[in-house]
Write an enzyme that holds these catalytic residues in place. Structure first.
Site, short mmCIF file in Angstrom:
data_model
loop_
_atom_site.label_atom_id
_atom_site.label_comp_id
_atom_site.label_asym_id
_atom_site.label_seq_id
_atom_site.Cartn_x
_atom_site.Cartn_y
_atom_site.Cartn_z
N LYS A 108 -9.39 8.56 2.22
CA LYS A 108 -9.72 7.10 2.38
C LYS A 108 -11.21 7.45 2.75
O LYS A 108 -12.10 6.32 2.38
CB LYS A 108 -9.06 6.27 3.11
CG LYS A 108 -7.83 5.97 2.12
CD LYS A 108 -6.94 4.75 3.23
CE LYS A 108 -5.80 4.65 2.38
NZ LYS A 108 -4.47 5.62 2.80
N GLU A 163 -0.28 5.83 13.35
CA GLU A 163 0.17 7.06 12.61
C GLU A 163 -0.04 8.50 13.65
O GLU A 163 0.88 9.25 13.51
CB GLU A 163 -0.10 7.07 11.43
CG GLU A 163 -1.70 7.46 11.03
CD GLU A 163 -2.07 7.70 9.52
OE1 GLU A 163 -1.09 8.37 8.82
OE2 GLU A 163 -3.02 7.20 9.17
N PHE A 201 1.05 -3.20 4.38
CA PHE A 201 1.24 -4.90 4.80
C PHE A 201 2.84 -5.03 4.22
O PHE A 201 3.31 -4.68 3.40
CB PHE A 201 0.50 -5.94 4.17
CG PHE A 201 -0.75 -5.77 4.49
CD1 PHE A 201 -1.16 -4.95 5.66
CD2 PHE A 201 -1.94 -6.56 4.14
CE1 PHE A 201 -2.58 -5.08 6.29
CE2 PHE A 201 -3.23 -6.65 4.72
CZ PHE A 201 -3.49 -5.92 5.42
N HIS A 207 -9.75 2.68 -0.25
CA HIS A 207 -8.47 2.22 0.08
C HIS A 207 -8.18 1.66 -1.37
O HIS A 207 -8.55 0.18 -1.39
CB HIS A 207 -8.23 1.46 1.30
CG HIS A 207 -6.84 1.42 1.48
ND1 HIS A 207 -5.74 1.47 0.54
CD2 HIS A 207 -5.97 0.72 2.46
CE1 HIS A 207 -4.45 1.35 1.11
NE2 HIS A 207 -4.62 0.68 2.29
N HIS A 264 -2.38 8.20 6.02
CA HIS A 264 -2.62 7.34 5.46
C HIS A 264 -4.30 6.73 5.86
O HIS A 264 -5.22 6.55 4.90
CB HIS A 264 -1.87 6.13 6.10
CG HIS A 264 -2.14 4.78 5.50
ND1 HIS A 264 -1.95 4.43 4.15
CD2 HIS A 264 -2.68 3.54 6.09
CE1 HIS A 264 -2.23 3.22 3.84
NE2 HIS A 264 -2.69 2.51 4.95
N CYS A 273 0.73 -1.33 0.04
CA CYS A 273 -0.09 -0.03 -0.08
C CYS A 273 0.83 1.26 0.30
O CYS A 273 0.08 2.31 -0.20
CB CYS A 273 -1.15 0.03 1.03
SG CYS A 273 -1.97 -1.42 1.10
#
Length: 423
Positions: free
Chosen positions: A342, A321, A406, A347, A310, A170
């Site tokens: 998002k 974060e 990931f 996403h 993110h 990602c």
């Protein structure tokens, strides 16, 4: 020797709810959401039945029947986004030596839709243990090898320089632009066509995320299902899309009087070497990426005007974060607006980093911070200014955009107004 500075002069975006950069920004600035029930296939068997789809048909955007036949949807999105970016830049690519033009495209899952469709055909919907390859399309190899994405874009623009696919989960969309920046800085190329694309809304992807309960099951209210930083959030909403940029060396862009959107002032990527999907709560690795990116940009924490987070809408990511911002920016983190797009476009895995770069660049251009839609019940552990629901007029000369993926990948990019930094 003074390092070459890199700027963005063209933007192309295909995102849920908005085909083209203008429509994309309209959606964000108005705080509208594009998350709906999946229409690409019957989602009834799945735990999460929602996604953010693009109203896109390749024929309507100028792709030939041959291009459509040989490419997956993700490649098609990238090709159309590239055409918009090149037209937007005003750059006449035939006036640039072909070997001085390169391509870097990010993708997390490659030609997922094409591969799944072809497997269904050759296996007779899974009934055959031994598949019959004679039923496959002639260009199946292009679906199997993600490098075909970079090749298609390179053919589209006549680029004969480096052509690469970056696949780091990602963070792919951030990392591809960071890689492109380095190629220009080191003098290997003068122009890069860079960005990312993914079209993962398929049964296999939905099933995989269902298995680890990463996606939201809020099927009764898909428009409000993506809720980053909200204490009622219960997973992310899958999306698709592509964003592509024309990137050039600053002085070259100035000589041709280009309309410069922003400078890529700093970039860094780290891996936590910790867990395939888990994140440490202290945010140390993301904070380290932020620190290095800010150092490369030669800015301090107080120079950051806006953080494009993110913000996936999972509890561990949002808290991770938030901790990273506090760790690296200190008290300035509490004074800096943070938001997650998002919440509006879902996403799109590897593509989202580039789509978020596009949002950051347009925020700089318009001095507007896009909101975090659906943020109604703030998580007390996420106590920063997440710009709930409504866009905000704000001085956005310097933007920090971050990504987490990931595998433990953490990336950060600093984007500034073209004249904000000293030479």
């Amino acid at each position: 020797m003074t390092a070459r500075r890199v700027v963005i002069t063209g933007i192309g975006v295909l995102a849920p709810g908005g085909v083209g950069a203008k429509e994309f920004w309209s959606l964000l600035s108005e705080g509208r959401t594009a998350t709906r029930r999946i229409s690409f296939f019957n989602p009834a068997p799945f735990r999460s039945q929602i996604a953010a789809e693009i109203a896109f048909t390749p024929e309507a955007h100028g792709l030939s029947q041959q291009e459509i036949r040989r490419t997956d949807r993700a490649a098609q999105l990238a090709m159309v986004a590239t055409a918009e970016a090149v037209a937007d830049s005003g750059l006449e690519l035939d006036e640039v030596a072909p070997h001085r033009v390169g391509v870097a495209i990010g993708s997390a899952v490659g030609a997922t839709m094409g591969l799944e469709q072809e497997y269904r055909v050759v296996s007779n919907d899974g009934r055959l243990d031994l598949v019959d390859h004679e039923y496959a399309v002639p260009h199946l190899y292009n679906h199997l090898v993600p490098s075909s994405f970079a090749a298609e874009v390179a053919w589209k623009v006549g680029a004969e320089g480096p052509a690469t696919v970056i696949s780091t989960g990602c963070t792919s969309g951030l990392d591809s632009v960071g890689y492109a920046c380095e190629l220009i800085r080191e003098g290997s190329v003068d122009v890069m066509i860079a960005g990312a694309t993914d079209a993962p809304i398929s049964p296999i992807t939905v099933a995989c995320f269902d298995a680890i309960k990463a996606t939201s099951p809020r099927n009764d209210d898909p428009e409000h299902a993506s809720r980053p930083f909200d204490r009622t959030r219960n997973g992310f909403v899958l999306g698709e899309g592509s964003a592509v940029f024309v990137m050039e060396e600053l002085e070259s862009a100035r000589r041709r009087n280009a309309d410069i959107y922003a400078e890529v002032a700093g970039f860094a990527s780290r891996c936590n070497a910790f867990h395939m999907t888990g994140l440490r709560p202290d945010g140390r690795e993301m904070a380290e990426a932020i620190r290095v990116a800010m150092g490369e940009a030669r800015i301090d924490a107080e120079d950051i005007d806006y953080i494009n987070a993110h913000g996936s809408g999972t509890k561990q990511n949002d808290r991770h974060e938030t901790a990273a911002f506090k760790r690296e920016l200190g008290q300035h983190a509490y004074r800096t607006p943070v938001s997650s797009i998002k919440s509006m476009v879902g996403h799109s895995l590897g593509a989202i980093g580039s789509i978020e770069i596009a949002a950051s660049v347009l925020a700089i251009k318009n001095n507007v911070v896009p909101p975090t839609a659906n943020l109604e019940h703030p998580d007390p552990e996420c106590d920063l200014d997440y710009v709930p629901r409504i866009a905000r007029e704000w001085r956005t000369g310097t933007v920090l955009s971050v990504g987490s993926g990931f595998g433990g990948f953490q990336s950060a990019m600093v984007l500034t107004e073209p004249d904000r930094r000293a030479s």
